[in-house]
Scaffold this active site. Structure first.
Site, PDB file in Angstrom:
ATOM      1  N   ARG A  82      -5.887   7.833   2.163  1.00 29.26           N
ATOM      2  CA  ARG A  82      -4.466   8.628   1.823  1.00 29.26           C
ATOM      3  C   ARG A  82      -4.481   9.248   0.909  1.00 29.26           C
ATOM      4  NH1 ARG A  82      -1.725   4.432   0.292  1.00 29.26           N
ATOM      5  NH2 ARG A  82      -2.673   2.600   0.716  1.00 29.26           N
ATOM      6  N   ALA A 122       0.708  -1.188  -0.057  1.00 31.67           N
ATOM      7  CA  ALA A 122       0.233  -0.044   0.021  1.00 31.67           C
ATOM      8  C   ALA A 122       0.893   1.060  -0.061  1.00 31.67           C
ATOM      9  CB  ALA A 122      -0.927  -0.170   1.131  1.00 31.67           C
ATOM     10  N   CYS A 123       1.011   1.781  -1.130  1.00 32.90           N
ATOM     11  CA  CYS A 123       1.791   2.950  -1.306  1.00 32.90           C
ATOM     12  C   CYS A 123       1.035   4.425  -1.661  1.00 32.90           C
ATOM     13  CB  CYS A 123       2.934   2.686  -2.421  1.00 32.90           C
ATOM     14  SG  CYS A 123       3.547   1.135  -2.323  1.00 32.90           S
ATOM     15  N   THR A 124       1.861   5.542  -1.651  1.00 30.39           N
ATOM     16  CA  THR A 124       1.291   6.793  -1.902  1.00 30.39           C
ATOM     17  C   THR A 124       2.579   7.420  -2.770  1.00 30.39           C
ATOM     18  OG1 THR A 124       0.069   6.723   0.302  1.00 30.39           O
ATOM     19  CG2 THR A 124       0.108   8.709  -1.100  1.00 30.39           C
TER      20      THR A 124
END
Length: 330
Positions: free
Chosen positions: A213, A8-10
Site C-alpha cells: 500500500r 491497517a491504515c494509509t
C-alpha cells in the site's frame, strides 16, 4: 486480552499547485469505533490521561477531530491547517517510566499536537526535546494502541514520529508524505526505494500488505495531476486513498494486520475544510472551518457521524454542544 493488531491504515499528502495541500487517510479496523466529529476550542484545560503525573496544557488552537471509542483522537486538523493522523505500528515500544517527566497517553498524542502547534517545524523542534513520556493506551476491545503519528501542515511539510525500542525517532521533511503500518518507517522507505528502482510505472505491488500500500500510494499521489482546483484535488486524493483501502467485509485467515476500511478522512489544509467518508454510508460529509467558532467561549461541540442516518454534505451547522471525552489509558 487481544495481543495482535487488527489495524491497517494509509496516509498520503498531496501537493497541488498554488499551495493546494490535502492530507488523506484510511482507517482500517475490525469493528465500529464509535467515531464522531468533535470541535475543541482554544483555551481548553487539558491533561494527558490517567492519574500517573499526566502532562497538563491549555490549547492554543481550536481543532476538529475524529474520535475513537469516545476516548481518543485518531485524526484531525487544527485552525492553522496542521493535521495529525494516528496509524498502527506493531513494532512500537514506548519508554519505561524511569524519571519524573509527566505522562501523555497515546490516545491524547494527536490532540496534544493539534492543541499546541501551528506547523510541523514548530512541533518537531519542541517534541524532540522529549519533555514528557508517551505511554500506550488500551482500547475497550482489549487491544493496546501501538501507533505511530504523522503530522503535516498547509505548506506540505511533514513528519513521522515513532517510538522504536523506547526511543523517539522523527523523520522530518516534505518527502515523508506517505505512511502505512509495519515495518518501521526506515524499512518502509527502503522498500519503496526498491520498487522505484524496479520501475513502478510498469509494475506495482497489488496486495493489501502495508508495504505494498505504501508503494502504490507513493506512486499514485505523485503521478496524479497536480492542480490548484480544490475540488479536483480532493477528488484526486480520495481516489488514491480508496485505491489503497481494504474492501468492506474483507476477511483473511492468519492476517491480523489486515482489516476492512471503516472510514476515510481528507483535510484540505489550504481552504480549511475537513471531510469524512464512512464506508457504511459512503456519502462524503465535511465541515468548513471559516464558519466555525473556535473561540474559548464557544465550548466543545459534536456531530454524531456513525448513526447510519444517511448524513451527507456540509455538516458545519450540525455541531451541538457536548462534553469533552476522557482519554483512554491502560
Amino acid at each position: 486480552l487481544l495481543s495482535k493488531p487488527i489495524l491497517a491504515c494509509t496516509r498520503a499528502v498531496y501537493f497541488g499547485k498554488e499551495n493546494q495541500t490535502i492530507t488523506g487517510r484510511s482507517m482500517d479496523w475490525s469493528e465500529d469505533m464509535d467515531s464522531h466529529f468533535y470541535l475543541f476550542p482554544r483555551g481548553m484545560k487539558r491533561e494527558g490521561g490517567g492519574n500517573n503525573n499526566p502532562i497538563q496544557w491549555t490549547s492554543k488552537y481550536g481543532s476538529v477531530i475524529t474520535s475513537i471509542y469516545e476516548g481518543g483522537t485518531a485524526d484531525g486538523m487544527n485552525e492553522k491547517g496542521l493535521v495529525a493522523n494516528l496509524l498502527f505500528l506493531t513494532e512500537s515500544v514506548y519508554p519505561e517510566k524511569v524519571d519524573d517527566r509527566p505522562v501523555l497517553y497515546i490516545s491524547a498524542w494527536a490532540q496534544y499536537i493539534l492543541d499546541n502547534y501551528s506547523s510541523v517545524k514548530e512541533a518537531v523542534e519542541d517534541l524532540q526535546k522529549e519533555e514528557f513520556l508517551v505511554k500506550v493506551s488500551k482500547a475497550p476491545n482489549g487491544i493496546y494502541g501501538n501507533v505511530h503519528l504523522a503530522i503535516s501542515d498547509e505548506n506540505g511539510d511533514s513528519a513521522i514520529l515513532e517510538y522504536i525500542d523506547g526511543k523517539l525517532v522523527i523523520h522530518h521533511g516534505k518527502e515523508y508524505q506517505i505512511l502505512t503500518n509495519s515495518p518501521i518507517y526506515s524499512e518502509q522507505l527502503a522498500i519503496n526505494k526498491y520498487w522505484k528502482e524496479v520501475g513502478t510505472a510498469n509494475m506495482l505491488p497489488g496486495t493489501n500488505r502495508a508495504a505494498d500500500r505504501f508503494v502504490r500510494a507513493s506512486y499514485y499521489i505523485n503521478e496524479s495531476t497536480q492542480t490548484a482546483d480544490p475540488n479536483e484535488a480532493l477528488a484526486t486524493v480520495a481516489s488514491v486513498i480508496r485505491n489503497v483501502s481494504v474492501p468492506r467485509g474483507f476477511k483473511r485467515e492468519n492476517a491480523p494486520n489486515l482489516s476492512t476500511t471503516i472510514w476515510r478522512t481528507y483535510a484540505d489544509q489550504k481552504n480549511k475544510r475537513y471531510f469524512f467518508e464512512d464506508t457504511a454510508n459512503p456519502s462524503l460529509v465535511w465541515v468548513n472551518f471559516d464558519k466555525l467558532d473556535f473561540s474559548s467561549t464557544g465550548g466543545v461541540k459534536k456531530v454524531i457521524l456513525t448513526n447510519k442516518e444517511g448524513l451527507t454534505g456540509d455538516l458545519t451547522s450540525k455541531f451541538k454542544s457536548a462534553e469533552k471525552f476522557e482519554f483512554l489509558t491502560e
